[in-house]
Design an enzyme around this catalytic site. Structure first.
Site, PDB file in Angstrom:
ATOM      1  N   ASP A  43       0.850  -1.201   0.000  1.00 13.31           N
ATOM      2  CA  ASP A  43       0.000   0.000   0.000  1.00 13.31           C
ATOM      3  C   ASP A  43       0.888   1.255   0.000  1.00 13.31           C
ATOM      4  O   ASP A  43       0.394   2.382  -0.041  1.00 13.31           O
ATOM      5  CB  ASP A  43      -1.023  -0.005   1.146  1.00 13.31           C
ATOM      6  CG  ASP A  43      -0.402  -0.097   2.519  1.00 13.31           C
ATOM      7  OD1 ASP A  43       0.832  -0.219   2.626  1.00 13.31           O
ATOM      8  OD2 ASP A  43      -1.165  -0.057   3.514  1.00 13.31           O
ATOM      9  N   LYS A 112      -1.348  -9.360   2.714  1.00  9.89           N
ATOM     10  CA  LYS A 112      -0.566  -8.944   3.886  1.00  9.89           C
ATOM     11  C   LYS A 112      -1.385  -7.950   4.686  1.00  9.89           C
ATOM     12  O   LYS A 112      -2.052  -7.088   4.109  1.00  9.89           O
ATOM     13  CB  LYS A 112       0.758  -8.315   3.452  1.00  9.89           C
ATOM     14  CG  LYS A 112       1.558  -7.744   4.627  1.00  9.89           C
ATOM     15  CD  LYS A 112       2.978  -7.412   4.254  1.00  9.89           C
ATOM     16  CE  LYS A 112       3.181  -6.076   3.596  1.00  9.89           C
ATOM     17  NZ  LYS A 112       2.723  -4.913   4.370  1.00  9.89           N
ATOM     18  N   GLU A 181       9.315  -4.666  10.082  1.00 11.96           N
ATOM     19  CA  GLU A 181       9.738  -3.361   9.545  1.00 11.96           C
ATOM     20  C   GLU A 181      10.221  -2.438  10.663  1.00 11.96           C
ATOM     21  O   GLU A 181       9.551  -2.291  11.699  1.00 11.96           O
ATOM     22  CB  GLU A 181       8.561  -2.701   8.797  1.00 11.96           C
ATOM     23  CG  GLU A 181       8.941  -1.321   8.269  1.00 11.96           C
ATOM     24  CD  GLU A 181       7.964  -0.718   7.266  1.00 11.96           C
ATOM     25  OE1 GLU A 181       6.968  -1.405   6.915  1.00 11.96           O
ATOM     26  OE2 GLU A 181       8.192   0.426   6.839  1.00 11.96           O
TER      27      GLU A 181
HETATM   28  O1  KIV Z   1       3.579  -1.130   1.527  1.00 11.18           O
HETATM   29  C1  KIV Z   1       4.742  -1.563   1.474  1.00 11.18           C
HETATM   30  O2  KIV Z   1       5.498  -1.333   0.528  1.00 11.18           O
HETATM   31  C2  KIV Z   1       5.186  -2.387   2.586  1.00 11.18           C
HETATM   32  C3  KIV Z   1       6.652  -2.662   2.674  1.00 11.18           C
HETATM   33  C4  KIV Z   1       7.361  -1.468   3.093  1.00 11.18           C
HETATM   34  C5  KIV Z   1       6.929  -3.837   3.539  1.00 11.18           C
HETATM   35  O3  KIV Z   1       4.403  -2.784   3.393  1.00 11.18           O
END
Ligand code: KIV
Length: 278
Positions: A43, A112, A181
């Site tokens: 996102d 995710k 993260e």
């Molecule tokens: O949205 C994204 O790109 C992410 C990564 C930074 C893990 O969640």
């Protein structure tokens, strides 16, 4: 073709998992052809592709639109789609329906979502619907307003203990991997050793089972602030700027398009046309 089992086997054999973000067909195809194990339609597209300040404005429609483009470009990589803010936090039912849309309409292989113990009921329900879930702990950008900015997490003993507990809980809830993260490298190493599912780090050191980066950051396309954990592997931004500047100057000078960039026509046809239009 990379699957959940590939990622688990990679953890077991110590073969580091590589993951990059992508948001469109062409980039996904290049990343896939290079042999990256997994592509994340993050996102982060809110900031990287749509110019928002953070990820909070991203909608399900945005995610489906970009995920389906990426899925068409990815032949071998495992495609993970982010569940956007408020697409899973409100109810278990919302979570399953929206995860299902990312799979059915977006063509993703997994979803995710951010959070630990607080989202375990959603993780179990999505997994029960036969959808693999990647969890996301630490500096979870959808909680930016709670953290008061993009700040490293897990530095205090309480916070670090909670992250370890959260990691175990998301694994128990059925997550197939967890993104860590913005946490100290040594804490990420402890979590990685405790889990049977792979950890994929971003700003979490090299003790994780794999790494993920936002592709525009690692290719030098991002303008403005670049986090400390990013390594710039190529300066694609400079290559683009040079190409665009050359295009402007050659177009203005008339050097572009050259003969080889144009289509021809029979001499008799053109002679006739010139006569008619004189
Ligand atoms: O949205 C994204 O790109 C992410 C990564 C930074 C893990 O969640």
């Amino acid at each position: 073709m990379n699957t959940v089992s590939t990622l688990i086997q990679q953890k077991q054999s110590g073969d580091k998992i590589t993951m990059l973000t992508a948001y469109d067909y062409t980039t996904a195809k290049i990343i896939d052809e290079c042999g990256v194990n997994a592509i994340l339609v993050g996102d982060s597209l809110g900031m990287v592709m749509l110019g928002y300040e953070n990820t909070l404005s991203v909608t399900m429609e945005d995610m489906i639109h970009h995920t389906s483009a990426v899925s068409r470009g990815a032949e071998n990589a495992f495609v993970v789609a982010d569940m956007p803010f408020l697409s899973y936090q409100v109810s278990v039912q919302d979570a399953v329906i929206n995860a299902g849309r990312l799979i059915k309409e977006g063509g993703a292989n997994a979803v995710k979502l951010e959070g630990g113990a607080d989202v375990c009921d959603k993780i179990s329900a999505i997994v029960k619907a036969s959808i693999p879930v990647v969890a996301h702990l630490g500096l979870t950008p959808q909680s930016v307003n709670v953290f008061g900015g993009f700040k490293v997490q897990g530095k205090s003993i309480e916070n670090a203990r909670r992250l370890i507990e959260d990691a175990i809980k998301v694994q128990e809830a059925g997550a197939c991997a967890v993104v860590l993260e913005g946490i100290p490298a040594k804490l990420a190493e402890i979590i990685t050793k405790k889990l049977v599912i792979p950890t994929i780090g971003i700003g979490a050191g090299n003790g994780c089972d794999g790494q993920v980066l936002v592709y525009t950051d690692m290719l030098g396309l991002t303008t403005g602030h670049i986090p400390k954990f990013v390594k710039c592997f190529a300066n694609a931004g400079e290559v683009m700027r040079q190409g665009i500047t050359d295009y402007i100057s050659e177009t203005k000078s008339g050097d572009f398009p050259a003969e080889k960039h144009t289509y021809s026509i029979d001499e008799e046809v053109i002679a006739e046309l010139i006569k008619e239009n004189d």
